[in-house]
Scaffold this active site. Sequence first.
Site, PDB file in Angstrom:
ATOM      1  N   SER A  68       0.821  -1.213   0.000  1.00  0.00           N
ATOM      2  CA  SER A  68       0.000   0.000   0.000  1.00  0.00           C
ATOM      3  C   SER A  68       0.855   1.262   0.000  1.00  0.00           C
ATOM      4  CB  SER A  68      -0.914   0.003   1.222  1.00  0.00           C
ATOM      5  OG  SER A  68      -1.677  -1.168   1.262  1.00  0.00           O
TER       6      SER A  68
HETATM    7  N1  SAH Z   1      -0.689  -4.333   3.896  1.00  0.00           N
HETATM    8  C1  SAH Z   1      -0.157  -4.942   2.719  1.00  0.00           C
HETATM    9  C2  SAH Z   1      -1.153  -4.794   1.589  1.00  0.00           C
HETATM   10  C3  SAH Z   1      -1.270  -6.018   0.833  1.00  0.00           C
HETATM   11  S1  SAH Z   1      -2.512  -5.996  -0.414  1.00  0.00           S
HETATM   12  C4  SAH Z   1       1.162  -4.298   2.335  1.00  0.00           C
HETATM   13  O1  SAH Z   1       1.351  -3.117   2.661  1.00  0.00           O
HETATM   14  O2  SAH Z   1       1.997  -4.933   1.694  1.00  0.00           O
HETATM   15  C5  SAH Z   1      -3.723  -7.036   0.323  1.00  0.00           C
HETATM   16  C6  SAH Z   1      -3.306  -8.435   0.652  1.00  0.00           C
HETATM   17  O3  SAH Z   1      -4.480  -9.141   1.049  1.00  0.00           O
HETATM   18  C7  SAH Z   1      -2.740  -9.235  -0.523  1.00  0.00           C
HETATM   19  O4  SAH Z   1      -1.477  -9.729  -0.178  1.00  0.00           O
HETATM   20  C8  SAH Z   1      -3.739 -10.366  -0.735  1.00  0.00           C
HETATM   21  O5  SAH Z   1      -3.152 -11.578  -1.150  1.00  0.00           O
HETATM   22  C9  SAH Z   1      -4.347 -10.491   0.657  1.00  0.00           C
HETATM   23  N2  SAH Z   1      -5.645 -11.154   0.692  1.00  0.00           N
HETATM   24  C10 SAH Z   1      -6.661 -11.108  -0.213  1.00  0.00           C
HETATM   25  N3  SAH Z   1      -7.689 -11.855   0.200  1.00  0.00           N
HETATM   26  C11 SAH Z   1      -7.330 -12.397   1.406  1.00  0.00           C
HETATM   27  C12 SAH Z   1      -7.967 -13.258   2.350  1.00  0.00           C
HETATM   28  N4  SAH Z   1      -9.210 -13.729   2.169  1.00  0.00           N
HETATM   29  N5  SAH Z   1      -7.295 -13.604   3.455  1.00  0.00           N
HETATM   30  C13 SAH Z   1      -6.034 -13.132   3.687  1.00  0.00           C
HETATM   31  N6  SAH Z   1      -5.374 -12.323   2.845  1.00  0.00           N
HETATM   32  C14 SAH Z   1      -6.015 -11.954   1.718  1.00  0.00           C
END
Ligand code: SAH
Length: 225
Positions: A68
């Site tokens: 993000s």
């Molecule tokens: N806070 C993270 C943002 C990652 S984007 C950062 O700064 O790097 C959102 C993440 O949510 C992705 O890695 C995606 O794979 C995960 N995601 C999507 N659906 C999910 C679920 N049902 N359970 C756990 N993670 C999930």
Amino acid sequence: MCGHEKKDSFRSNRQRMLDWDLAGRDINDRRVLAAMAEVPREEFVTGSYRSQAYSDGPLPIGMGQTISQPYIVALMTQELHVDPECEVLEIGTGSGFQTAVLSKLAKKVYTIERFGELAASAQAVLRKLDISNVEFHVGDGSCGWPASKLPPSGCFDRIMVTAAVPRIPMPLVRQLVEAGFAVVPVGHGGSQRLVRCEKKAGELDEKTICDVRFVKLVGKHGFQQ
Ligand code: SAH
């Protein structure tokens, strides 16, 4: 550039991010700014993206997912009001950057990621940074933290979701302590709102913070795909 010149340029870029993109906007919680200063974002991206680590935007982290934007990480953290006694549940570990920021403010962070590859690399980065108050789980975070591994209190003081949901998943509402806060992006495609919720008498009292754009939370209580 040699190693220490690179380090210096990351350090000065990080300071510029703190001054301009965070404190220069509405991030004014000193503990949040200190946590953002402590976590080296360049460690959470790879290859050519490292040179863009302190530009204020999301970057690819593999598996079609993104780390993000720093401002949004800081804003969500500020809205969550984490104190040193808090046990925090994070859904969507991704790169682990937000996890690391939360770990600086909380007693313990419990984080769930759908992709094992992302969870493994986040875990490796946090280990390298000597962060030890984080527990990882690979699975569907829309179902909450696995009941068999819940902390003794049986619920969390704070919950942060870092992927968009169509509506706040009920298992997460159940795992939030009374008077606890959750910060969650809610909505479809191009129309998502960042929502801050407080649990009052078992229900969530919601306040919209701003419009946002996140990848989808794919799962039983999230999006189908
Ligand atoms: N806070 C993270 C943002 C990652 S984007 C950062 O700064 O790097 C959102 C993440 O949510 C992705 O890695 C995606 O794979 C995960 N995601 C999507 N659906 C999910 C679920 N049902 N359970 C756990 N993670 C999930």
